[in-house]
Design a protein around this motif. Sequence first.
Motif, PDB file in Angstrom:
ATOM      1  N   LYS A  88       0.803  -1.232   0.000  1.00  0.00           N
ATOM      2  CA  LYS A  88       0.000   0.000   0.000  1.00  0.00           C
ATOM      3  C   LYS A  88       0.832   1.277   0.000  1.00  0.00           C
ATOM      4  O   LYS A  88       0.307   2.363   0.250  1.00  0.00           O
ATOM      5  CB  LYS A  88      -0.988   0.029   1.191  1.00  0.00           C
ATOM      6  N   PHE A  89       2.127   1.158  -0.282  1.00  0.00           N
ATOM      7  CA  PHE A  89       2.944   2.357  -0.403  1.00  0.00           C
ATOM      8  C   PHE A  89       2.644   3.039  -1.734  1.00  0.00           C
ATOM      9  O   PHE A  89       2.358   2.376  -2.735  1.00  0.00           O
ATOM     10  CB  PHE A  89       4.431   2.008  -0.332  1.00  0.00           C
ATOM     11  N   PRO A  90       2.699   4.358  -1.768  1.00  0.00           N
ATOM     12  CA  PRO A  90       2.454   5.046  -3.046  1.00  0.00           C
ATOM     13  C   PRO A  90       3.563   4.751  -4.046  1.00  0.00           C
ATOM     14  O   PRO A  90       4.732   4.608  -3.684  1.00  0.00           O
ATOM     15  CB  PRO A  90       2.426   6.534  -2.657  1.00  0.00           C
ATOM     16  N   MET A  91       3.195   4.653  -5.313  1.00  0.00           N
ATOM     17  CA  MET A  91       4.178   4.428  -6.362  1.00  0.00           C
ATOM     18  C   MET A  91       5.048   5.667  -6.547  1.00  0.00           C
ATOM     19  O   MET A  91       4.616   6.784  -6.269  1.00  0.00           O
ATOM     20  CB  MET A  91       3.480   4.092  -7.682  1.00  0.00           C
ATOM     21  N   LYS A  92       6.262   5.465  -7.046  1.00  0.00           N
ATOM     22  CA  LYS A  92       7.170   6.555  -7.329  1.00  0.00           C
ATOM     23  C   LYS A  92       7.159   6.872  -8.816  1.00  0.00           C
ATOM     24  O   LYS A  92       7.002   5.987  -9.644  1.00  0.00           O
ATOM     25  CB  LYS A  92       8.597   6.202  -6.893  1.00  0.00           C
ATOM     26  N   TYR A  93       7.344   8.151  -9.121  1.00  0.00           N
ATOM     27  CA  TYR A  93       7.438   8.584 -10.514  1.00  0.00           C
ATOM     28  C   TYR A  93       8.877   8.388 -10.957  1.00  0.00           C
ATOM     29  O   TYR A  93       9.801   8.954 -10.354  1.00  0.00           O
ATOM     30  CB  TYR A  93       7.034  10.050 -10.631  1.00  0.00           C
ATOM     31  N   VAL A  94       9.097   7.565 -11.974  1.00  0.00           N
ATOM     32  CA  VAL A  94      10.444   7.160 -12.336  1.00  0.00           C
ATOM     33  C   VAL A  94      10.657   7.261 -13.829  1.00  0.00           C
ATOM     34  O   VAL A  94       9.719   7.436 -14.607  1.00  0.00           O
ATOM     35  CB  VAL A  94      10.724   5.697 -11.893  1.00  0.00           C
ATOM     36  N   LYS A  95      11.911   7.127 -14.241  1.00  0.00           N
ATOM     37  CA  LYS A  95      12.259   6.953 -15.639  1.00  0.00           C
ATOM     38  C   LYS A  95      12.970   5.620 -15.780  1.00  0.00           C
ATOM     39  O   LYS A  95      13.648   5.161 -14.860  1.00  0.00           O
ATOM     40  CB  LYS A  95      13.161   8.080 -16.145  1.00  0.00           C
ATOM     41  N   VAL A  96      12.825   4.988 -16.919  1.00  0.00           N
ATOM     42  CA  VAL A  96      13.529   3.755 -17.204  1.00  0.00           C
ATOM     43  C   VAL A  96      14.078   3.844 -18.615  1.00  0.00           C
ATOM     44  O   VAL A  96      13.383   4.271 -19.537  1.00  0.00           O
ATOM     45  CB  VAL A  96      12.616   2.525 -17.039  1.00  0.00           C
ATOM     46  N   GLU A  97      15.346   3.510 -18.766  1.00  0.00           N
ATOM     47  CA  GLU A  97      15.955   3.556 -20.084  1.00  0.00           C
ATOM     48  C   GLU A  97      15.514   2.344 -20.888  1.00  0.00           C
ATOM     49  O   GLU A  97      15.570   1.207 -20.412  1.00  0.00           O
ATOM     50  CB  GLU A  97      17.472   3.589 -19.975  1.00  0.00           C
ATOM     51  N   LYS A  98      15.082   2.583 -22.119  1.00  0.00           N
ATOM     52  CA  LYS A  98      14.643   1.502 -22.987  1.00  0.00           C
ATOM     53  C   LYS A  98      15.844   0.723 -23.498  1.00  0.00           C
ATOM     54  O   LYS A  98      16.861   1.308 -23.846  1.00  0.00           O
ATOM     55  CB  LYS A  98      13.841   2.052 -24.176  1.00  0.00           C
ATOM     56  N   VAL A  99      15.697  -0.598 -23.533  1.00  0.00           N
ATOM     57  CA  VAL A  99      16.744  -1.474 -24.035  1.00  0.00           C
ATOM     58  C   VAL A  99      16.107  -2.499 -24.955  1.00  0.00           C
ATOM     59  O   VAL A  99      15.071  -3.076 -24.626  1.00  0.00           O
ATOM     60  CB  VAL A  99      17.473  -2.199 -22.874  1.00  0.00           C
ATOM     61  N   LEU A 100      16.715  -2.736 -26.110  1.00  0.00           N
ATOM     62  CA  LEU A 100      16.237  -3.777 -27.008  1.00  0.00           C
ATOM     63  C   LEU A 100      16.372  -5.126 -26.321  1.00  0.00           C
ATOM     64  O   LEU A 100      17.418  -5.447 -25.766  1.00  0.00           O
ATOM     65  CB  LEU A 100      17.035  -3.757 -28.307  1.00  0.00           C
ATOM     66  N   ALA A 101      15.320  -5.932 -26.344  1.00  0.00           N
ATOM     67  CA  ALA A 101      15.327  -7.201 -25.628  1.00  0.00           C
ATOM     68  C   ALA A 101      14.571  -8.255 -26.413  1.00  0.00           C
ATOM     69  O   ALA A 101      13.719  -7.938 -27.247  1.00  0.00           O
ATOM     70  CB  ALA A 101      14.711  -7.032 -24.238  1.00  0.00           C
ATOM     71  N   VAL A 102      14.909  -9.525 -26.152  1.00  0.00           N
ATOM     72  CA  VAL A 102      14.204 -10.654 -26.755  1.00  0.00           C
ATOM     73  C   VAL A 102      13.778 -11.596 -25.645  1.00  0.00           C
ATOM     74  O   VAL A 102      14.424 -11.657 -24.587  1.00  0.00           O
ATOM     75  CB  VAL A 102      15.076 -11.406 -27.777  1.00  0.00           C
ATOM     76  N   PRO A 103      12.721 -12.375 -25.853  1.00  0.00           N
ATOM     77  CA  PRO A 103      12.309 -13.342 -24.834  1.00  0.00           C
ATOM     78  C   PRO A 103      13.408 -14.372 -24.571  1.00  0.00           C
ATOM     79  O   PRO A 103      14.171 -14.741 -25.476  1.00  0.00           O
ATOM     80  CB  PRO A 103      11.071 -13.994 -25.461  1.00  0.00           C
ATOM     81  N   GLU A 104      13.487 -14.813 -23.342  1.00  0.00           N
ATOM     82  CA  GLU A 104      14.486 -15.817 -22.968  1.00  0.00           C
ATOM     83  C   GLU A 104      14.375 -17.061 -23.856  1.00  0.00           C
ATOM     84  O   GLU A 104      15.394 -17.656 -24.239  1.00  0.00           O
ATOM     85  CB  GLU A 104      14.279 -16.201 -21.501  1.00  0.00           C
ATOM     86  N   SER A 105      13.159 -17.456 -24.219  1.00  0.00           N
ATOM     87  CA  SER A 105      12.961 -18.669 -25.004  1.00  0.00           C
ATOM     88  C   SER A 105      13.506 -18.567 -26.418  1.00  0.00           C
ATOM     89  O   SER A 105      13.655 -19.578 -27.099  1.00  0.00           O
ATOM     90  CB  SER A 105      11.466 -19.009 -25.074  1.00  0.00           C
ATOM     91  N   ALA A 106      13.805 -17.333 -26.874  1.00  0.00           N
ATOM     92  CA  ALA A 106      14.316 -17.160 -28.232  1.00  0.00           C
ATOM     93  C   ALA A 106      15.821 -17.361 -28.324  1.00  0.00           C
ATOM     94  O   ALA A 106      16.364 -17.546 -29.411  1.00  0.00           O
ATOM     95  CB  ALA A 106      13.955 -15.771 -28.757  1.00  0.00           C
ATOM     96  N   VAL A 107      16.519 -17.324 -27.184  1.00  0.00           N
ATOM     97  CA  VAL A 107      17.982 -17.361 -27.174  1.00  0.00           C
ATOM     98  C   VAL A 107      18.465 -18.791 -26.992  1.00  0.00           C
ATOM     99  O   VAL A 107      18.083 -19.476 -26.045  1.00  0.00           O
ATOM    100  CB  VAL A 107      18.546 -16.449 -26.071  1.00  0.00           C
ATOM    101  N   ILE A 108      19.314 -19.261 -27.911  1.00  0.00           N
ATOM    102  CA  ILE A 108      19.874 -20.606 -27.881  1.00  0.00           C
ATOM    103  C   ILE A 108      21.346 -20.499 -27.533  1.00  0.00           C
ATOM    104  O   ILE A 108      22.113 -19.820 -28.232  1.00  0.00           O
ATOM    105  CB  ILE A 108      19.702 -21.316 -29.235  1.00  0.00           C
TER     106      ILE A 108
END
Length: 288
Positions: free
Chosen positions: A184-204
């Motif tokens: 029940k704590f209030p959320m914080k206003y934040v920034k997050v840097e975007k990063v190109l990502a793929v699902p774990e299941s796609a990586v061999i």
Amino acid sequence: VGQVTEIAPTRTRGVAERGPDTEALARAYLALAAAFAKDQTDADAVTELVRQAQVLRTQGAEAIRPLASAVAEQAEQLAGKGLKEQRGLLKALSQQVIDLVQARPPDKLTLFTVNCPMAKADWLAAAAEVANPYYGSAMLRCGTVTGSITPETAASDERFAAGYYCPIYPDRLYAEPRQCPLDKFPMKYVKVEKVLAVPESAVINTGTRKVVYREGAPGTFEMVEVQVGPRAGEFYPVLSGLRPGERVATAGAFLVDAENRLNPAASAQYFGASGGPQSGGAGGSHQH
């Protein structure tokens, strides 16, 4: 994926340190202007305006300290005076506050500039409405909205996403502030840097390198070596090997192409002539 940091202390357009926010000062000014529009004074608003201006004068970014000093000195002159005298000082004070918040916009507050042609003066409002502080009830609606001052946050930089964050759901940003569901704590206003990502299941993982199957043409996949960072949840951040918008196969860790949709030469390069992954569905590259 990406480092989560508080937005308030940082500028995202080239200047790292913004200093304290101007929102508290702006709200004190708005309270004072609202009182004048009702033909009243507000000693508490004057005191708070002076206090916030003094904070910015000593702790604000170098560029705004002289502006904050001017606001503090002008606001101090209002103390102990009646409504008529305070209104007489409002023109200069309003312009100084406008100059300050234009130089350092509040992080989460949009302001509107309004002009009174009779007083030949401007003021700030919290909404695109006219409530004239110079004349109050005598000419309450005299004025025109002339512009706006909007927050300058990470949301204006394409490299970042901005929103409200709850640690329980680290992969989500909310548009509106809420309470985290468990603590029940209030959320914080934040920034997050975007990063190109793929699902774990796609990586061999072949043992010596990591590969994905990229869709080169509809229904046809080619093997591509990728460099990835540490896994974060269900995704790997992609350091090299893929571009935004490219599609990758995600169904299964090793896909054998029973329908000959994979390039046997590429398969031999990574696994040997006899080995290869099985077919599966296609997913997409993701940005987080």
